[in-house]
Every structure is written in C-alpha cells, then in structure tokens.
Design an enzyme around this catalytic site. Structure first.
Site, mmCIF file in Angstrom:
data_model
loop_
_atom_site.group_PDB
_atom_site.id
_atom_site.type_symbol
_atom_site.label_atom_id
_atom_site.label_comp_id
_atom_site.label_asym_id
_atom_site.label_seq_id
_atom_site.Cartn_x
_atom_site.Cartn_y
_atom_site.Cartn_z
ATOM 1 N N HIS A 1 -22.827 9.102 -3.674
ATOM 2 C CA HIS A 1 -24.135 9.335 -4.286
ATOM 3 C C HIS A 1 -24.360 10.843 -4.383
ATOM 4 O O HIS A 1 -23.804 11.628 -3.605
ATOM 5 C CB HIS A 1 -25.235 8.705 -3.444
ATOM 6 C CG HIS A 1 -25.228 7.213 -3.469
ATOM 7 N ND1 HIS A 1 -26.314 6.470 -3.056
ATOM 8 C CD2 HIS A 1 -24.282 6.323 -3.850
ATOM 9 C CE1 HIS A 1 -26.038 5.176 -3.179
ATOM 10 N NE2 HIS A 1 -24.808 5.070 -3.654
ATOM 11 N N CYS B 1 -28.569 7.475 1.712
ATOM 12 C CA CYS B 1 -28.808 8.896 1.466
ATOM 13 C C CYS B 1 -29.910 9.435 2.371
ATOM 14 O O CYS B 1 -29.829 10.575 2.849
ATOM 15 C CB CYS B 1 -29.137 9.125 0.002
ATOM 16 S SG CYS B 1 -27.718 8.793 -1.071
ATOM 17 N N CYS C 1 -31.866 6.328 -1.421
ATOM 18 C CA CYS C 1 -31.541 4.996 -0.929
ATOM 19 C C CYS C 1 -31.433 5.089 0.597
ATOM 20 O O CYS C 1 -31.396 6.188 1.152
ATOM 21 C CB CYS C 1 -30.237 4.505 -1.553
ATOM 22 S SG CYS C 1 -28.759 5.314 -0.889
ATOM 23 N N GLU D 1 -26.825 12.710 -3.477
ATOM 24 C CA GLU D 1 -27.347 13.317 -2.252
ATOM 25 C C GLU D 1 -26.237 13.529 -1.224
ATOM 26 O O GLU D 1 -26.156 14.594 -0.603
ATOM 27 C CB GLU D 1 -28.451 12.437 -1.641
ATOM 28 C CG GLU D 1 -29.648 12.239 -2.537
ATOM 29 C CD GLU D 1 -29.557 11.005 -3.434
ATOM 30 O OE1 GLU D 1 -30.618 10.460 -3.782
ATOM 31 O OE2 GLU D 1 -28.433 10.577 -3.789
#
Length: 150
Positions: free
Chosen positions: A61, A94, A91, A63
C-alpha cells in the site's frame, strides 16, 4: 509534535499524496489509487503510490511503501515526530504500520466510504472488532508453550 490545525504546508504535502494517487492508480496502474507522503521537520522522507499489482504484494500500500522509504532514509524504524499524508483513510494495516513507526499525525483526503465499492477496509475493521473465534480467519492459539520458551 505536529500542530492540530492543518497549514498550507500540510495541504501542499497532501497534494503530493494525491498526485501520487493519480500516478499509481490512473497513469501507471501499479495498484489502487492511493498515494502517501511522510514528512518530518519539513523534510519529505518518503513518498510513494500503491504498488500492489506491480509488486504482486498485498502489503504494498502507498502508506507502507512511504513508511518503508522514510525508515530507510533515516536508518531507523522510529519515525517519531513525522506526519503521514495519505490520499485515503488508512486501512487497518496501514494504520498499524503508522502506529508501530511512531508517526505522530495522520492526515487523509478521502474516507473508506468513498471507495467502499472497491475495497474492504470497513469490513476488515469490523472483523477485527469481533472476538478471535468469530473472525473470518478464526485465528487459533497453537504451540504457545514452545513460543514462550523462546
């Protein structure tokens, strides 16, 4: 510790995260439309888009990618004093990565509900709130004594 009131500088960093969002999700299609920037003391330490599809890595991801870059830049796992600018609400993975990295503040530009038709963030969060035996993956304790011996 970062201020609680977003500044023009905060908005500029968020615009960078949104530009990375477009680059990753629309232009390069390396993953979902997400971008993130990590800044500490006015210095951008990490900036990345989502690369789940390109890297064949569900943890890639934006992040997490930006946090990894920032940690490498500092030679440390501790990002105390840093701010994470994310194009989307973190999420659970993250958020946990930011938490474990000791990031002081997170700003996000869109909510889970804005893309609920594409991603499972709210469902994962709800699943984590259930007792372990009731969760979708039903985690079970196994070989605790051997683990504790270590």
């Amino acid at each position: 510790m970062p201020s609680n009131t977003p500044s023009n500088t905060d908005r500029a960093h968020m615009r960078q995260a949104i530009a990375l969002m477009r680059q990753a999700g629309v232009v390069e299609r390396t993953g979902g439309p997400f971008g993130a920037v990590v800044v500490r003391d006015g210095v951008m330490l990490g900036a990345a888009g989502n690369s789940v599809l390109r890297d064949h890595d569900p943890t890639a991801h934006a992040e997490v990618n930006a946090i990894r870059q920032a940690c490498r830049a500092l030679g440390s796992h501790d990002l105390s004093g840093a701010v994470l600018y994310a194009s989307g609400e973190c999420c659970p993975m993250c958020y946990a990565a930011a938490y474990w990295a000791r990031i002081d503040k997170v700003y996000f530009a869109s909510r889970w509900s804005d893309y609920a038709d594409l991603f499972d963030d709210a469902r994962i969060q709800a699943d984590l709130a259930r007792p372990p035996a009731e969760r979708l993956l039903a985690p079970e304790l196994l070989m605790r004594d051997e683990a504790l011996a270590v």
